[in-house]
Scaffold this motif. Structure first.
Motif, mmCIF file in Angstrom:
data_model
loop_
_atom_site.group_PDB
_atom_site.id
_atom_site.type_symbol
_atom_site.label_atom_id
_atom_site.label_comp_id
_atom_site.label_asym_id
_atom_site.label_seq_id
_atom_site.Cartn_x
_atom_site.Cartn_y
_atom_site.Cartn_z
ATOM 1 N N PRO A 222 0.825 -1.215 0.000
ATOM 2 C CA PRO A 222 0.000 0.000 0.000
ATOM 3 C C PRO A 222 0.855 1.260 0.000
ATOM 4 N N LEU A 223 0.418 2.257 -0.775
ATOM 5 C CA LEU A 223 1.110 3.541 -0.873
ATOM 6 C C LEU A 223 0.094 4.658 -0.727
ATOM 7 N N ALA A 224 0.509 5.732 -0.045
ATOM 8 C CA ALA A 224 -0.350 6.896 0.151
ATOM 9 C C ALA A 224 0.214 8.092 -0.603
ATOM 10 N N GLN A 225 -0.502 9.213 -0.538
ATOM 11 C CA GLN A 225 -0.074 10.421 -1.241
ATOM 12 C C GLN A 225 1.353 10.803 -0.840
ATOM 13 N N GLY A 226 2.180 11.056 -1.846
ATOM 14 C CA GLY A 226 3.570 11.440 -1.618
ATOM 15 C C GLY A 226 4.537 10.280 -1.601
ATOM 16 N N ASP A 227 4.021 9.045 -1.511
ATOM 17 C CA ASP A 227 4.891 7.871 -1.573
ATOM 18 C C ASP A 227 5.311 7.603 -3.012
ATOM 19 N N SER A 228 6.401 6.882 -3.178
ATOM 20 C CA SER A 228 6.877 6.547 -4.519
ATOM 21 C C SER A 228 7.552 5.187 -4.504
ATOM 22 N N VAL A 229 7.722 4.627 -5.701
ATOM 23 C CA VAL A 229 8.455 3.377 -5.876
ATOM 24 C C VAL A 229 9.411 3.551 -7.045
ATOM 25 N N ARG A 230 10.665 3.144 -6.828
ATOM 26 C CA ARG A 230 11.661 3.117 -7.893
ATOM 27 C C ARG A 230 11.877 1.658 -8.279
ATOM 28 N N LEU A 231 11.575 1.340 -9.517
ATOM 29 C CA LEU A 231 11.698 -0.043 -9.978
ATOM 30 C C LEU A 231 12.835 -0.147 -10.981
ATOM 31 N N THR A 232 13.635 -1.169 -10.841
ATOM 32 C CA THR A 232 14.769 -1.404 -11.722
ATOM 33 C C THR A 232 14.678 -2.817 -12.279
ATOM 34 N N ALA A 233 14.814 -2.937 -13.584
ATOM 35 C CA ALA A 233 14.820 -4.235 -14.274
ATOM 36 C C ALA A 233 13.553 -5.047 -14.015
ATOM 37 N N THR A 234 12.429 -4.353 -13.951
ATOM 38 C CA THR A 234 11.164 -5.041 -13.735
ATOM 39 C C THR A 234 10.034 -4.173 -14.288
ATOM 40 N N GLY A 235 8.820 -4.627 -14.131
ATOM 41 C CA GLY A 235 7.655 -3.900 -14.624
ATOM 42 C C GLY A 235 6.495 -4.859 -14.774
ATOM 43 N N GLY A 236 5.350 -4.331 -15.160
ATOM 44 C CA GLY A 236 4.168 -5.154 -15.353
ATOM 45 C C GLY A 236 3.302 -5.309 -14.126
ATOM 46 N N GLN A 237 3.724 -4.752 -12.990
ATOM 47 C CA GLN A 237 2.917 -4.856 -11.773
ATOM 48 C C GLN A 237 1.619 -4.054 -11.916
ATOM 49 N N ARG A 238 0.592 -4.517 -11.236
ATOM 50 C CA ARG A 238 -0.679 -3.808 -11.261
ATOM 51 C C ARG A 238 -0.754 -2.814 -10.117
ATOM 52 N N ILE A 239 -1.351 -1.662 -10.424
ATOM 53 C CA ILE A 239 -1.614 -0.618 -9.448
ATOM 54 C C ILE A 239 -3.129 -0.566 -9.280
ATOM 55 N N THR A 240 -3.608 -0.726 -8.052
ATOM 56 C CA THR A 240 -5.043 -0.705 -7.782
ATOM 57 C C THR A 240 -5.348 0.411 -6.794
#
Length: 258
Positions: A222-240
């Protein structure tokens, strides 16, 4: 700055929470910095992929950033609430508001200002702060002619899904709202209602920022306003979306090197 298209070898999902960001607070400005900025320098946190700056700014009415210079930078500004007046040395000026995509290419050199004083142009004085995200991406060619572009895309955002706001990538030619001068980078935005979901693109480098609301991201939680994620060498995850939310995603196929 030198960039490299070499693919990273190790998959990494790095969650950064809102309260961990460096902060600049003065009388008229409340600014939070995802990366090193100004006096807030951390050699371990200078960029991700091609993204150097992701500033979350709130400016009181009647104030703003006075005229200052930039060079060799693609600057994208995204207003969440209120309105921001842009003026620059190439003669462009106007009001930036929610749903308007805006890009300034600093190139060989440009001077500009950004202020919360739109009543001086439209005649209706207001007492509202302006809340905006400003992002800096390095260009793939230095010393270009400075430029400016903007386009209203509120209708596209209301349709749902990921909307390509700014891109220099070939596959987005004619599809993105505005163009940036880096063929390895694109910015996507989604406005989601609770329960809606979108999928991250696949890219060597991704930066997901929750501009409003709350979401859950596969493998990140879970992420709230102002949170972030840095992804390296990956992708395709779903955001709900857990609530009504707005997310901003940089897709990058190169990184700053050295």
């Amino acid at each position: 700055m030198k960039t490299s298209t070499a693919k990273p070898r190790r998959e990494l999902i790095d969650v950064r929470y809102a309260d961990e960001r460096a902060k600049t607070r003065i009388g008229w400005l409340d600014s939070k910095h995802s990366f090193s900025f100004g006096r807030h320098y951390d050699p371990r946190n200078t960029h991700h992929g091609l993204l150097l700056v992701n500033n979350d700014d709130i400016v009181k009415p009647g104030f703003g950033f006075e005229t200052h210079p930039h060079r060799d930078m693609e600057i994208v500004t995204w207003v969440l609430r209120g309105s921001l007046v842009h003026q620059d040395s190439t003669g462009h000026n106007g009001i930036i508001y929610p749903g308007l995509a805006q890009r300034m290419s600093a190139g060989s050199g440009i001077q500009h200002s950004e202020k919360n004083d739109s009543w001086r142009l439209d005649g209706d004085r207001h007492a509202d702060p302006v809340h905006f995200i400003q992002m800096w991406v390095v260009p793939d060619t230095d010393n270009i002619k400075p430029g400016y572009e903007q386009l209203e895309i509120d209708d596209e955002l209301l349709r749902g899904g990921l909307v390509t706001v700014a891109s220099g990538m070939k596959q987005h030619s004619g599809a993105s709202a505005i163009r940036i001068r880096n063929r390895h980078a694109a910015l996507h935005v989604a406005r989601l209602q609770a329960g809606d979901s979108v999928q991250l693109p696949n890219a060597p480098y991704l930066h997901l920022f929750v501009a409003r609301g709350a979401v859950t991201v596969e493998q990140a939680g879970p992420l709230a306003q102002g949170d972030s994620v840095r992804l390296t060498a990956t992708g395709g995850q779903r955001i709900t979306a857990s609530t009504a939310a707005e997310v901003m995603i940089w897709e990058m196929h190169a990184a700053i090197s050295g």
